[in-house]
Scaffold this active site. Structure first.
Site, PDB file in Angstrom:
ATOM      1  N   ASN A 162     -40.593 104.624  54.735  1.00 12.39           N
ATOM      2  CA  ASN A 162     -41.462 105.296  55.728  1.00 12.39           C
ATOM      3  C   ASN A 162     -41.135 106.230  56.909  1.00 12.39           C
ATOM      4  O   ASN A 162     -41.831 106.766  57.221  1.00 12.39           O
ATOM      5  CB  ASN A 162     -42.262 104.149  55.940  1.00 12.39           C
ATOM      6  CG  ASN A 162     -41.721 102.995  56.319  1.00 12.39           C
ATOM      7  OD1 ASN A 162     -40.419 102.384  56.241  1.00 12.39           O
ATOM      8  ND2 ASN A 162     -42.318 101.492  56.692  1.00 12.39           N
ATOM      9  N   ARG A 170     -31.495 101.909  62.723  1.00  9.10           N
ATOM     10  CA  ARG A 170     -31.768 101.207  63.036  1.00  9.10           C
ATOM     11  C   ARG A 170     -30.716  99.414  63.151  1.00  9.10           C
ATOM     12  O   ARG A 170     -30.622  99.135  63.833  1.00  9.10           O
ATOM     13  CB  ARG A 170     -33.034 100.979  63.463  1.00  9.10           C
ATOM     14  CG  ARG A 170     -33.935  99.748  63.872  1.00  9.10           C
ATOM     15  CD  ARG A 170     -34.973  99.397  64.413  1.00  9.10           C
ATOM     16  NE  ARG A 170     -35.907  99.280  62.992  1.00  9.10           N
ATOM     17  CZ  ARG A 170     -37.241  98.863  62.723  1.00  9.10           C
ATOM     18  NH1 ARG A 170     -38.088  99.372  64.022  1.00  9.10           N
ATOM     19  NH2 ARG A 170     -37.224  97.796  61.689  1.00  9.10           N
ATOM     20  N   PRO A 186     -30.321 103.167  50.598  1.00  4.89           N
ATOM     21  CA  PRO A 186     -31.306 104.066  51.125  1.00  4.89           C
ATOM     22  C   PRO A 186     -32.711 103.685  49.876  1.00  4.89           C
ATOM     23  O   PRO A 186     -32.305 103.352  48.916  1.00  4.89           O
ATOM     24  CB  PRO A 186     -31.436 105.490  51.557  1.00  4.89           C
ATOM     25  CG  PRO A 186     -30.025 105.949  50.267  1.00  4.89           C
ATOM     26  CD  PRO A 186     -29.389 104.574  50.538  1.00  4.89           C
ATOM     27  N   ALA A 187     -33.516 103.827  50.577  1.00  3.38           N
ATOM     28  CA  ALA A 187     -34.461 104.095  49.592  1.00  3.38           C
ATOM     29  C   ALA A 187     -34.561 105.529  48.218  1.00  3.38           C
ATOM     30  O   ALA A 187     -34.002 106.366  48.580  1.00  3.38           O
ATOM     31  CB  ALA A 187     -36.263 104.077  49.895  1.00  3.38           C
ATOM     32  N   GLY A 239     -37.750  96.078  53.897  1.00  5.00           N
ATOM     33  CA  GLY A 239     -39.200  96.626  53.069  1.00  5.00           C
ATOM     34  C   GLY A 239     -39.921  95.352  52.254  1.00  5.00           C
ATOM     35  O   GLY A 239     -40.639  95.313  53.945  1.00  5.00           O
ATOM     36  N   SER A 240     -40.467  95.972  51.672  1.00  5.49           N
ATOM     37  CA  SER A 240     -41.554  94.917  51.362  1.00  5.49           C
ATOM     38  C   SER A 240     -41.367  93.213  51.256  1.00  5.49           C
ATOM     39  O   SER A 240     -39.778  93.011  51.002  1.00  5.49           O
ATOM     40  CB  SER A 240     -41.950  95.079  49.845  1.00  5.49           C
ATOM     41  OG  SER A 240     -41.267  94.749  48.899  1.00  5.49           O
ATOM     42  N   GLU A 261     -36.701  92.574  57.605  1.00  5.88           N
ATOM     43  CA  GLU A 261     -37.854  93.343  58.556  1.00  5.88           C
ATOM     44  C   GLU A 261     -38.869  93.861  57.419  1.00  5.88           C
ATOM     45  O   GLU A 261     -38.579  94.745  56.558  1.00  5.88           O
ATOM     46  CB  GLU A 261     -37.199  94.533  59.200  1.00  5.88           C
ATOM     47  CG  GLU A 261     -36.722  94.092  59.865  1.00  5.88           C
ATOM     48  CD  GLU A 261     -37.192  93.743  61.289  1.00  5.88           C
ATOM     49  OE1 GLU A 261     -38.147  93.171  61.195  1.00  5.88           O
ATOM     50  OE2 GLU A 261     -36.460  93.074  62.221  1.00  5.88           O
ATOM     51  N   ARG A 289     -50.505 106.331  62.697  1.00  6.39           N
ATOM     52  CA  ARG A 289     -49.297 107.137  62.837  1.00  6.39           C
ATOM     53  C   ARG A 289     -48.388 107.022  60.843  1.00  6.39           C
ATOM     54  O   ARG A 289     -48.563 105.605  60.752  1.00  6.39           O
ATOM     55  CB  ARG A 289     -47.783 105.972  63.194  1.00  6.39           C
ATOM     56  CG  ARG A 289     -47.181 106.012  63.828  1.00  6.39           C
ATOM     57  CD  ARG A 289     -46.731 105.259  65.002  1.00  6.39           C
ATOM     58  NE  ARG A 289     -47.134 104.799  65.633  1.00  6.39           N
ATOM     59  CZ  ARG A 289     -47.861 103.505  66.132  1.00  6.39           C
ATOM     60  NH1 ARG A 289     -47.881 102.398  65.045  1.00  6.39           N
ATOM     61  NH2 ARG A 289     -47.852 103.006  67.131  1.00  6.39           N
ATOM     62  N   GLU A 392     -51.386  94.436  52.671  1.00  4.80           N
ATOM     63  CA  GLU A 392     -50.786  95.597  53.343  1.00  4.80           C
ATOM     64  C   GLU A 392     -51.297  96.789  52.658  1.00  4.80           C
ATOM     65  O   GLU A 392     -51.065  96.887  51.555  1.00  4.80           O
ATOM     66  CB  GLU A 392     -49.172  95.196  52.939  1.00  4.80           C
ATOM     67  CG  GLU A 392     -48.556  96.241  54.280  1.00  4.80           C
ATOM     68  CD  GLU A 392     -46.812  96.220  54.333  1.00  4.80           C
ATOM     69  OE1 GLU A 392     -46.483  95.833  53.529  1.00  4.80           O
ATOM     70  OE2 GLU A 392     -46.194  96.894  55.202  1.00  4.80           O
ATOM     71  N   SER A 452     -42.925  99.830  69.638  1.00  2.00           N
ATOM     72  CA  SER A 452     -41.921  99.435  69.157  1.00  2.00           C
ATOM     73  C   SER A 452     -40.398 100.409  70.605  1.00  2.00           C
ATOM     74  O   SER A 452     -41.324 101.595  70.451  1.00  2.00           O
ATOM     75  CB  SER A 452     -41.243 100.043  67.800  1.00  2.00           C
ATOM     76  OG  SER A 452     -39.783 100.461  67.446  1.00  2.00           O
TER      77      SER A 452
END
Ligand code: NAD
Length: 501
Positions: A162, A170, A186-187, A239-240, A261, A289, A392, A452
């Protein structure tokens, strides 16, 4: 210092998109996977897919590089981050185009993501020479206690689709500042931004193996190898919650440091005493957003009964007026969702709520393609057991519910396994501080729709994870404390330093 970056070049080079030990390659098997433009469904790149053999090579490269990277002076590590920051800003147009291409968000949000990513590079360039430590007398008064803080060791980072540039930035920025090396996976949906980020780090002077990039269509076995490698010291996952639990269990076998996270189910609470203009604009931002595909997205909107009709009507009017379209269209305010599967899930949440009695105030479902567009949707009269209140959402859908008084607002807001962030709108300072204290979340945004920034500790409690990213707390997560106990012998003259330590 220059980085030869263009969207065409990154897409073309993605076939050799594995970066291991300073070399780009197609990987040991030559396998590839497709990356899709969510606005059209068209394939935009074929990306090299890492195998377990590649993962082992990356673990070797990361461990080798750590031996020297940990000794590089903090100021030199800061210099690298500053150069990468400047290069990122210089190439912000290309990076924003890539984000739009592989993830779909509106271009101005993609530009915002580039600036947000650069802010992490700047923050950790500033903090690199400040790892800290402390000294003090021993408890007996004569010895000394000295603590130093050094890099945890080789890290593994796993990131979601996302925020394809910001989530890697980060993690990599504080790791680099601390002296850690990292292998990043990465995804599958969005590997191009990380490949571009690696090009930038290389142009900024990244030594071989300090960051290794492993896109793969097969994340489970690849991350297993990375986590199981006996030289790995830390896992940082965004991620999830489901995948976070799985990886944390594997990391526990190796007693790794872990930062998680994870998902969110943010409440947004509007008291009748709030400035409604700010509350409506804040809700719009907090909900929509990133097309609602944000861990911080306001899923559940609770409004004090006296204000709920006016608030809902105004929010629905703002949502309906938004222009939905391909992220590349400069007029578009809301891009497509990431893929057909995510969109179908959100359609299912609307259907479930409506079948239980919910009312659609605006929007209602998928928009015609090509691409995975979804009309911004607001629901009212949502029953307690509707899935939309408990899962979610990760899409441009929100449910508005009434509350009566502070205790009810807090009880409804806390009735979730998640605890990432809450948004709170009130003009009563005492109430704001009381309610903020009572909310079970890692972050609270007061009278605004965003929370953030690179200097703030981002992270959650409960099933939203642990660890923090951003600010000094984000550096702490990559540092290990070493304590040195120093003996100071008492002086031979009687009475001075009586107790040796
Ligand atoms: P996801 O959990 O499906 O995937 C995240 C990453 O894990 C991807 O790189 C994926 O390839 C990898 N992965 C998936 N299955 C795996 C497995 N079995 N073994 C190893 N790796 C595996 O999440 P997503 O759909 O990419 O991202 C959306 C989720 O991320 C949401 O839940 C969102 O809230 C969360 N998120 C959290 C934050 C935060 O800071 N709290 C930020 C952004 C996104």
């Amino acid at each position: 210092m220059t980085a030869d970056l263009s969207v065409a070049r990154i897409c073309a080079d993605a076939a050799t998109g594995l970066a291991i030990g300073g070399h780009w390659s197609a990987g040991s098997t030559g396998a590839r996977f497709a990356v899709e433009d969510p606005a059209t469904g068209a394939t935009v790149a074929e990306v090299a897919s890492a195998s377990v053999a590649d993962a082992q090579d990356a673990a070797d490269a990361s461990a080798r590089a750590f031996a020297s990277w940990r000794t590089v002076a903090p100021e030199r590590r800061a210099d690298l981050l500053w150069r990468a920051h400047d290069l990122m800003l210089e190439h912000s147009d290309v990076l924003a185009d890539l984000i739009v291409l592989e993830m779909g968000k509106a271009r101005r949000e993609a530009v915002g993501e580039v600036l947000y990513s650069a802010a992490y590079l700047r923050c950790y360039a500033e903090l690199a020479p400040h790892a800290g430590g402390r000294t003090g007398p021993g408890p007996g008064g004569s010895g000394r206690m000295i603590t130093t803080r050094g890099p945890v060791g080789p890290c593994v980072a796993v990131t979601p689709w996302n925020y394809p540039l910001a989530m890697p930035a980060r993690k990599l920025a504080p790791a680099l500042a601390a002296g850690c090396t990292t292998t990043i996976k990465p995804a599958e949906q969005t590997p191009l931004s990380v490949i571009a980020l690696q090009r930038i780090l290389e142009a900024a002077g990244l030594p071989p193996g300090v960051v290794n990039v492993l896109p793969t269509a097969d994340p489970d076995p690849v991350t297993r190898v990375l986590i199981a490698d006996e030289r790995t010291r830390k896992l940082s996952f965004t991620g999830s919650t489901a995948v976070g639990k799985l990886l944390a269990a594997r990391a526990a076998e190796r007693v790794l440091r872990v930062s998680l996270e994870l998902g969110g189910n943010a409440p947004l609470i509007v008291f009748a005493d709030a400035d409604l203009d700010r509350a409506v604009e804040g809700a719009l931002e907090a909900k929509l957003r990133n097309v609602g595909e944000a861990c911080t997205a306001a899923n559940r909107i609770y409004v004090e009964r006296a204000a709920i009709d006016e608030f809902s009507d105004r929010l629905a009017a703002r949502m309906e007026a938004l222009k939905v379209g391909p992220g590349s269209d400069p007029e578009a305010e809301l891009g497509p969702m990431i893929d057909a599967e995510q969109r179908a899930r959100v359609v299912g949440l609307v259907d479930d709520a409506v079948s239980g009695g919910a009312r659609v105030v605006c929007g209602g479902g998928a928009l015609p393609g090509p691409g995975y567009f979804f009309a911004p949707t607001l629901l009212r009269d949502v029953p307690d057991d509707a899935r939309v209140l408990h899962e979610e959402i990760f899409g441009p859908l929100a449910a508005v519910r009434p509350f009566d008084g502070e205790a009810d607002a807090v009880a409804q807001a806390n009735a979730t396994e998640y605890g990432l962030v809450a948004f709170l709108f009130t003009s009563d300072v005492d109430r704001a501080l009381r309610v903020a204290d009572a909310l079970e979340t890692g972050m609270v945004a007061l009278n605004q729709g965003r929370v953030s920034n690179a200097n703030a500790p981002f992270g959650g409690v409960k099933a939203s994870g642990y660890g923090r990213e951003g600010g000094v707390e984000g550096l702490d997560d990559y540092l290990a404390t070493k304590y040195l106990a120093v003996a100071v012998e008492p002086a031979p003259e009687a009475g001075i330093g009586a107790t040796p330590e």
